[in-house]
Design a protein around this motif. Structure first.
Motif, PDB file in Angstrom:
ATOM      1  N   UNK A  43     -18.869 113.695  50.649  1.00 53.15           N
ATOM      2  CA  UNK A  43     -18.939 114.252  51.747  1.00 53.15           C
ATOM      3  C   UNK A  43     -19.618 113.524  52.960  1.00 53.15           C
ATOM      4  N   UNK A  44     -19.051 113.746  54.040  1.00 53.02           N
ATOM      5  CA  UNK A  44     -19.705 112.990  55.200  1.00 53.02           C
ATOM      6  C   UNK A  44     -21.346 113.699  55.029  1.00 53.02           C
ATOM      7  N   UNK A  45     -22.214 112.636  55.532  1.00 49.21           N
ATOM      8  CA  UNK A  45     -23.814 112.850  55.774  1.00 49.21           C
ATOM      9  C   UNK A  45     -24.162 112.932  57.104  1.00 49.21           C
ATOM     10  N   UNK A  46     -24.805 114.078  57.745  1.00 52.56           N
ATOM     11  CA  UNK A  46     -25.462 114.005  59.129  1.00 52.56           C
ATOM     12  C   UNK A  46     -26.385 113.058  59.216  1.00 52.56           C
ATOM     13  N   UNK A  47     -26.247 112.276  60.229  1.00 50.54           N
ATOM     14  CA  UNK A  47     -27.319 111.291  60.573  1.00 50.54           C
ATOM     15  C   UNK A  47     -28.010 111.803  61.896  1.00 50.54           C
ATOM     16  N   UNK A  48     -27.137 111.821  63.060  1.00 48.02           N
ATOM     17  CA  UNK A  48     -27.748 111.985  64.218  1.00 48.02           C
ATOM     18  C   UNK A  48     -27.109 113.177  64.809  1.00 48.02           C
ATOM     19  N   UNK A  49     -27.710 114.084  65.753  1.00 47.97           N
ATOM     20  CA  UNK A  49     -27.037 115.292  66.363  1.00 47.97           C
ATOM     21  C   UNK A  49     -27.864 115.434  67.793  1.00 47.97           C
ATOM     22  N   UNK A  50     -26.813 116.032  68.632  1.00 46.26           N
ATOM     23  CA  UNK A  50     -27.470 116.158  70.256  1.00 46.26           C
ATOM     24  C   UNK A  50     -27.774 114.613  70.507  1.00 46.26           C
ATOM     25  N   UNK A  51     -26.597 113.748  70.289  1.00 42.39           N
ATOM     26  CA  UNK A  51     -26.528 112.313  70.501  1.00 42.39           C
ATOM     27  C   UNK A  51     -27.524 111.389  70.375  1.00 42.39           C
ATOM     28  N   UNK A  52     -28.828 111.939  70.066  1.00 43.45           N
ATOM     29  CA  UNK A  52     -30.079 111.017  69.976  1.00 43.45           C
ATOM     30  C   UNK A  52     -31.084 111.727  69.104  1.00 43.45           C
ATOM     31  N   UNK A  53     -30.901 112.738  68.711  1.00 42.12           N
ATOM     32  CA  UNK A  53     -31.902 113.428  67.531  1.00 42.12           C
ATOM     33  C   UNK A  53     -31.607 113.109  66.157  1.00 42.12           C
TER      34      UNK A  53
END
Lengths: 109, 119
Positions: A43-53
């Motif tokens: 499954x995909x893994x979240x790296x960055x959210x809100x562009x830079x967090x």
């Protein structure tokens, strides 16, 4: 509908390199953008959210920047485990709609 | 530790329907929205729709209107995705994903459920 366009589609690099992947939106999306890493069969893994967090637990060599229509994911000092496919995603917390970019495959040179 | 555990693979015939479950363990179920995303073999990620248990509402991507139903059961902390009138082009891995509080990025993903459509 908002379209998300990633470039390049494929990127060849070596361990230790610094690379940049770009994601462009067809209209302004503020900073409503995330980046994911996906390895084969996983499954995909979240790296960055809100562009830079940076998501908790993600190494600091991953960085995101940008706003409105142009965004970048930078990976510094590539490690062997970083070779994977990366996706950008626009999300709208008001409409609850989502759109993914087509993906960038990062492969070993 | 929060986990999303999906039901197992199912082989389906064209014209039939499939229903995939996604059970959440840990966390507060109603505090989050849950989306379904699919990935055809060798292809990218495609967002299908979302259920927001707190509001009892759903949203679907345009291309699935009329044949996609997403539901949530607070009593079992589970969400369900049912896709009808299957075609060969629906062959894919189907993922559920939880939206991170305060944003709408997906912080937790299920392991994926493979649905081959074959005659």
């Amino acid at each position: 509908d908002i379209q998300m366009t990633q470039s390049p589609s494929t990127l060849s690099a070596s361990v230790g390199d610094t690379i940049t992947i770009t994601c462009r939106a067809s209209q302004s999306i503020r900073t409503w953008l995330a980046w994911y890493q996906q390895k084969p069969g996983k499954a995909p893994k979240l790296l960055i959210y809100d562009a830079s967090r940076l998501e908790s637990g993600v190494p600091s060599r991953f960085g995101g920047s940008g706003s409105e229509t142009e965004f970048t994911l930078t990976i510094s000092s590539l490690q062997p485990e970083d070779f994977a496919t990366y996706y950008c995603q626009h999300y709208n917390s008001y409409s609850f709609m989502h759109t993914f970019g087509q993906g960038t495959k990062l492969q070993i040179k | 530790q929060v986990r999303l555990v999906q039901s197992g693979a199912e082989v389906k015939k064209p014209g039939s329907s499939v229903k995939v479950s996604c059970k959440a363990s840990g966390g507060t179920f109603t505090s989050h929205a849950f989306s379904w995303v699919r990935q055809a073999p060798g292809q990218g990620l495609e967002w299908m729709g979302v259920v927001i248990p707190m509001f009892g509402s759903v949203k679907y991507a345009q291309q699935f209107l009329g044949r996609l139903t997403i539901t949530a059961d607070e009593s079992t902390s589970a969400t369900y995705m049912e896709l009808s009138r299957l075609t060969y082009e629906d062959t894919a891995v189907y993922y559920c994903a939880r939206e991170l509080t305060g944003t709408s990025a997906f912080d937790i993903w299920g392991q994926g459920t493979m649905v081959p459509v074959s005659s």
